[in-house]
Design a protein around this motif. Structure first.
Motif, short mmCIF file in Angstrom:
data_model
loop_
_atom_site.label_atom_id
_atom_site.label_comp_id
_atom_site.label_asym_id
_atom_site.label_seq_id
_atom_site.Cartn_x
_atom_site.Cartn_y
_atom_site.Cartn_z
N GLY A 198 38.43 -42.29 7.84
CA GLY A 198 38.57 -41.00 7.17
C GLY A 198 37.74 -39.90 7.81
N GLU B 62 36.41 -37.49 11.04
CA GLU B 62 36.94 -36.85 12.24
C GLU B 62 36.00 -37.20 13.39
OE1 GLU B 62 39.83 -34.23 13.96
OE2 GLU B 62 39.64 -34.65 11.83
N SER C 135 40.21 -36.51 16.50
CA SER C 135 41.23 -37.09 15.65
C SER C 135 40.55 -37.80 14.50
CB SER C 135 42.09 -38.08 16.45
OG SER C 135 43.14 -38.57 15.63
N LYS C 136 41.34 -38.06 13.47
CA LYS C 136 40.84 -38.73 12.28
C LYS C 136 40.96 -40.25 12.46
CE LYS C 136 41.54 -38.62 7.27
NZ LYS C 136 42.37 -38.05 6.20
N VAL D 55 41.75 -43.84 11.16
CA VAL D 55 42.55 -44.40 10.08
C VAL D 55 42.27 -45.89 9.87
CG1 VAL D 55 44.39 -42.69 10.22
CG2 VAL D 55 44.53 -44.76 11.61
N GLU E 188 40.98 -46.94 15.36
CA GLU E 188 42.40 -46.57 15.45
C GLU E 188 42.53 -45.17 14.85
OE1 GLU E 188 44.86 -49.74 13.90
OE2 GLU E 188 43.47 -51.23 14.73
N LEU E 189 43.08 -44.26 15.62
CA LEU E 189 43.11 -42.85 15.25
C LEU E 189 44.47 -42.44 14.69
CD1 LEU E 189 41.23 -41.54 18.41
CD2 LEU E 189 40.26 -42.21 16.20
N GLN E 190 44.46 -41.30 14.02
CA GLN E 190 45.68 -40.75 13.41
C GLN E 190 46.72 -40.44 14.47
OE1 GLN E 190 44.91 -37.18 11.13
NE2 GLN E 190 46.16 -37.97 9.46
N THR E 191 46.29 -40.16 15.68
CA THR E 191 47.21 -39.85 16.78
C THR E 191 47.89 -41.10 17.32
OG1 THR E 191 45.43 -40.08 18.39
CG2 THR E 191 45.84 -37.87 17.51
N GLY E 192 47.48 -42.28 16.85
CA GLY E 192 48.04 -43.53 17.34
C GLY E 192 47.22 -44.13 18.46
N PRO F 245 36.36 -34.46 7.99
CA PRO F 245 37.58 -33.71 8.37
C PRO F 245 37.65 -32.41 7.59
CG PRO F 245 38.14 -35.65 7.06
CD PRO F 245 36.66 -35.71 7.32
#
Length: 156
Positions: free
Chosen positions: A90, A92, A111-112, A114, A126-130, A144
């Motif tokens: 959660g 950033e 990125s955030k 996840v 593992e980031l929100q961007t994949g 964030p």
């Protein structure tokens, strides 16, 4: 002809006994066997008393094994990279992005986080961007920022 090892003579054994603070199962069994060997033959130990002592010993041994297992579990949890970095979910993160074609740094990216996983003992974020990055690649961690739509939803 065989020879006798003189180091095994009683006169060559250490004469001082080093006491131990721990009373383990071996010591308990020695005490119990000594009790059985030295009991009065005219009034032997009552079998219920013997069974009671064995039950106490069994209970003590199970408790000691459980304590050891819990200690092992706690120690393994303390060194787990997933547990260690789970607080970053959660958040950033800013990190040095690597260009996959050249392998060179291509500037800072944010990125955030996840999820957190583990690869060969290392924490992987593992980031929100994949994208997936190692935790030691992070240069900054922040809360964030809320966008306008989210702020309006919170106020309503």
């Amino acid at each position: 002809m065989t020879t006798i090892d003189t180091s095994l003579y009683l006169s060559n054994q250490p004469k001082t006994r080093i006491p131990s603070a721990d009373l383990g199962k071996d010591e308990f069994l020695k005490i119990l066997m000594t009790q059985l060997q030295n009991q009065d033959p005219t009034s032997p130990m009552d079998d219920t008393q013997f069974i009671s002592q064995m039950a106490q010993f069994s209970s003590l041994e199970q408790t000691m094994n459980m304590t050891k297992s819990i200690d092992t579990l706690v120690q393994s949890q303390l060194i787990s990279p997933v547990i260690k970095y789970s607080h970053m979910i959660g958040k950033e993160v800013t990190y040095q992005a690597i260009d996959p074609d050249t392998g060179k740094e291509s500037g800072s990216t944010s990125s955030k986080v996840v999820a957190v996983s583990q690869n060969e003992g290392w924490a992987v974020l593992e980031l929100q961007t994949g994208e997936k990055i190692y935790a030691d690649a992070v240069t900054q961690v922040t809360e964030p920022e809320l966008n306008d739509k989210t702020e309006q939803d919170v106020d309503a």
